[in-house]
Write an enzyme that holds these catalytic residues in place. Structure first.
Site: not given
Length: 666
Positions: A2, A103
């Site tokens: 990201c 995660d």
């Protein structure tokens, strides 16, 4: 994978809007969603933002910034933790519950449970920021190798951070100035992305394996700590065959973890040992899945590796995608490439990688496994022969050293003279330093009995002058302002982390460790930056299975000749570990190419007429000398070198960023 961005500022006016604008500039890193969260703490405004690329748990439960169940902790995070399932099970046993399969939630709860001690448990790549509202602390963390980027700008009143430098520019109101030492090291030595330095003053990279703690109760007090630095102490109790078996196990386990994904995966394949091992391991682990490979092919050139690519593709039954490029392709996309990279880079081969990731995107592949880090862990390239030779020299194994130099030279078709010169130079430098130390002692004895004017001890100054002359790097003619001082600052920058004395007989692994943890002037930092920006430009996640803490610590503990054999064979133990998985034709290669491009041909066709105009406002550079040296290199008056490309790249970067970089007109 990201993009993250955020700010702490005592002036709240327009801060959320600025962070939103900076976050929007990271849409290529995270096209699947945006998030923003603001806080206030005793007159300080705090904003976290996130751009999401969905890889694991594609549901809305993965949106960030994410909070802990009780709201005490908040996180914005870029990366992947591949062993998150195993850590999640451990946390469940400790009483934690989870609302998602991400995660991110595992990482946040790991920090809550173990603090910074959780970092050594993680197999993955990451850059994240956690805000602990109760302790009034903010923690900024980067993975062990610096696979994921983290840049920041800090004053007593402000702290801004982002995944990319151009995004950070949008947070800082004032124009930025160049960092002259970084510019000199880039142009002169192709040394960049070293430790915390960037080409822009005030903008720093968080060093690999480090984290920052920000105390919000004080004037943004920052404390940097290193959380990982591997030992290089030798394990003398492991046989070569046992090391082969252990490395095979570690590598296959790493590839297996790196294949975890809820989206399609593929691999970058150059035809070299490293990328071939990854592709073949994928097939070994998963006999039936489709494997897409992406390869740059430099047809009809000395760096064409199509033959080797075809061997691997046929061996695993891959779905191959081959990319062929010309100078015109580079010319058309050079500014887009420079914008994507954020800062200048060393060669046109970065463009080949850029197009490999573009092809992956066009073919619907979101995750790509690649071989970065193998050379730095396994004594690849040409094997770091100078440092291996010094280890033999340390041990007094002069016959072995002679045999090694002869075998290495023959195997790699390279002269051993530079290695001998390196050993001689090092020995002389140690001798001179020893003499200097004794002269200082002698001078102190003289000074205790006789008045000696400070700085006038001719014997001490003479020895010091000899040392400086011995080490001196020629000052280039294109440096015009305070040239000697600039050269000193440039040298200090790349030698800053060299204070630790290498362990005698372990100089090869010492050098490998420096490359891995970001202290080396030609280390892995720049390669990881290239890969991250090229992949993220196309919203593709690049993964590097060689770079795990467990594998690095294991390899750095091995006897050095397990890595670089006594005959000069690079990646010695890994070649044996891959027998039966990778075709022998690949494992027996002794050359090193990678995604190399026909550099001279491509650079020679580039327009250099703009160099003088663009660089004219940089007060420490002589633009005429730079342009002349580039032209002479490209027309054949000088031997070809990558210096020409670096000057072209730097001038284009300045032009692209002229609204952000403050001109310094002479």
């Amino acid at each position: 994978m990201c993009g993250i961005v955020g700010a702490i500022d005592s002036n709240p006016n327009g801060l959320i809007e600025k962070v939103t604008r900076a976050n929007n500039s990271l849409s290529h890193r995270g096209p699947d969603g945006k998030g923003i969260k603001s806080f206030n703490h005793e007159g300080k405004s705090i904003v976290f933002a996130h751009s999401r690329l969905s890889i694991i748990d594609l549901s809305d439960l993965g949106y960030q910034p994410m909070s802990s169940e009780d709201g005490r902790y908040w996180i914005t995070y870029n990366g992947e933790v591949y062993n998150y399932k195993e850590i999640r099970d451990e946390l469940i046993d400790l009483g934690y519950s989870f609302k998602s399969d991400t995660d991110t939630e595992v990482l946040l709860n790991s920090w809550i449970e173990w603090g910074s001690n959780c970092l050594a448990k993680l197999t993955g790549m990451f850059a994240f920021v956690i805000y602990d509202l109760d302790k009034r602390r903010i923690y900024c963390v980067r993975d062990a190798f610096g696979i994921k980027p983290f840049y920041y700008f800090a004053t007593q009143e402000r702290f801004y951070f982002s995944s990319e430098v151009p995004s950070l520019f949008l947070l800082i109101d004032e124009k930025k100035k160049l960092n002259p030492a970084s510019v000199v090291n880039y142009l002169l030595r192709s040394s960049y992305d070293v430790a915390e330095y960037t080409l822009t003053k005030g903008i720093n990279a968080l060093k690999p394996g480090c984290f920052l703690t920000i105390n919000l109760d004080n004037e943004l007090e920052l404390k940097e700590e290193r959380w990982w630095k591997p030992s290089i102490e030798e394990n003398r109790n492991i046989s070569f065959n046992d090391a082969v078996a252990k490395l095979r196990e570690l590598f296959l386990e790493s590839v297996k973890l790196h294949m975890r994904s809820d989206v399609p995966i593929g691999a970058a394949l150059s035809g070299g040992i490293d990328s071939s091992a990854i592709v073949c391991a994928m097939r070994y682990l998963e006999p039936n899945i489709p494997i897409h490979t992406f390869s740059y092919i430099a047809s009809n050139s000395s760096v064409d590796e199509e033959k080797w690519v075809d061997i691997v593709n046929n061996h695993v039954g891959a779905i191959p995608h081959k990319i062929q490029l010309s100078y015109k392709d580079l010319a058309d996309e050079i500014d887009d490439l420079i914008i994507a990279q954020g800062e200048p880079f060393g060669s046109t081969s970065i463009y080949a990688q850029y197009r490999v990731f573009k092809s992956a995107k066009e073919n619907g592949i979101t995750v790509i496994l690649e071989g970065q880090g193998a050379d730095e862990m396994l004594a690849g390239y040409f094997g770091y022969p100078e440092h291996a030779s010094m280890s033999y020299f340390d041990k007094g194994a002069f016959l072995r050293l002679f045999k090694f130099l002869h075998s290495w030279s023959k195997l790699h078709n390279q002269s051993s003279k530079p290695i001998v010169k390196y050993i001689f130079s090092y020995s002389i430098s140690i001798l001179l330093k020893g003499i200097s130390k004794n002269v200082k002692r002698f001078s102190r004895l003289i000074s205790s009995n006789h008045e000696v004017e400070p700085g006038k001890n001719s014997l001490t100054n003479g020895i010091r002058g000899l040392i400086n002359k011995f080490y001196k790097t020629a000052t280039p003619v294109w440096l015009v302002a305070d040239a000697d001082q600039l050269m000193k600052e440039a040298n200090d920058q790349i030698n800053k982390e060299d204070e630790e004395i290498p362990i005698k007989g372990r100089r090869l692994v010492y050098e490998l460790r420096r490359s891995l943890v970001g202290h080396h002037r030609a280390g892995i930092n720049s390669l990881l930056r290239h890969g991250d920006r090229n992949a993220m430009k196309w919203s593709v996640e690049g993964r590097v299975p060689f770079l795990t803490i467990e594998m690095a610590e294991f390899l750095l503990s091995l006897p050095e000749d397990y890595l670089l054999s006594k005959d000069g064979l690079t990646k010695n133990v890994f070649r044996q570990a891959m027998r039966g998985i990778v075709p022998d034709e690949i494992l027996d290669r002794t050359d090193k190419i990678g995604f190399a491009t026909p550099e001279q041909e491509w650079t020679s066709n580039m327009n250099v007429d703009e160099i003088e105009r663009v660089i004219s406002y940089v007060d420490f550079l002589n633009e005429i000398e730079l342009q002349n040296e580039v032209k002479e290199t490209l027309n054949g008056s000088r031997p070809f070198s990558w210096f020409a490309w670096r000057v072209i790249n730097f001038s284009r970067w300045l032009e692209v960023n002229k609204t952000h970089i403050e001109p310094n007109v002479r």
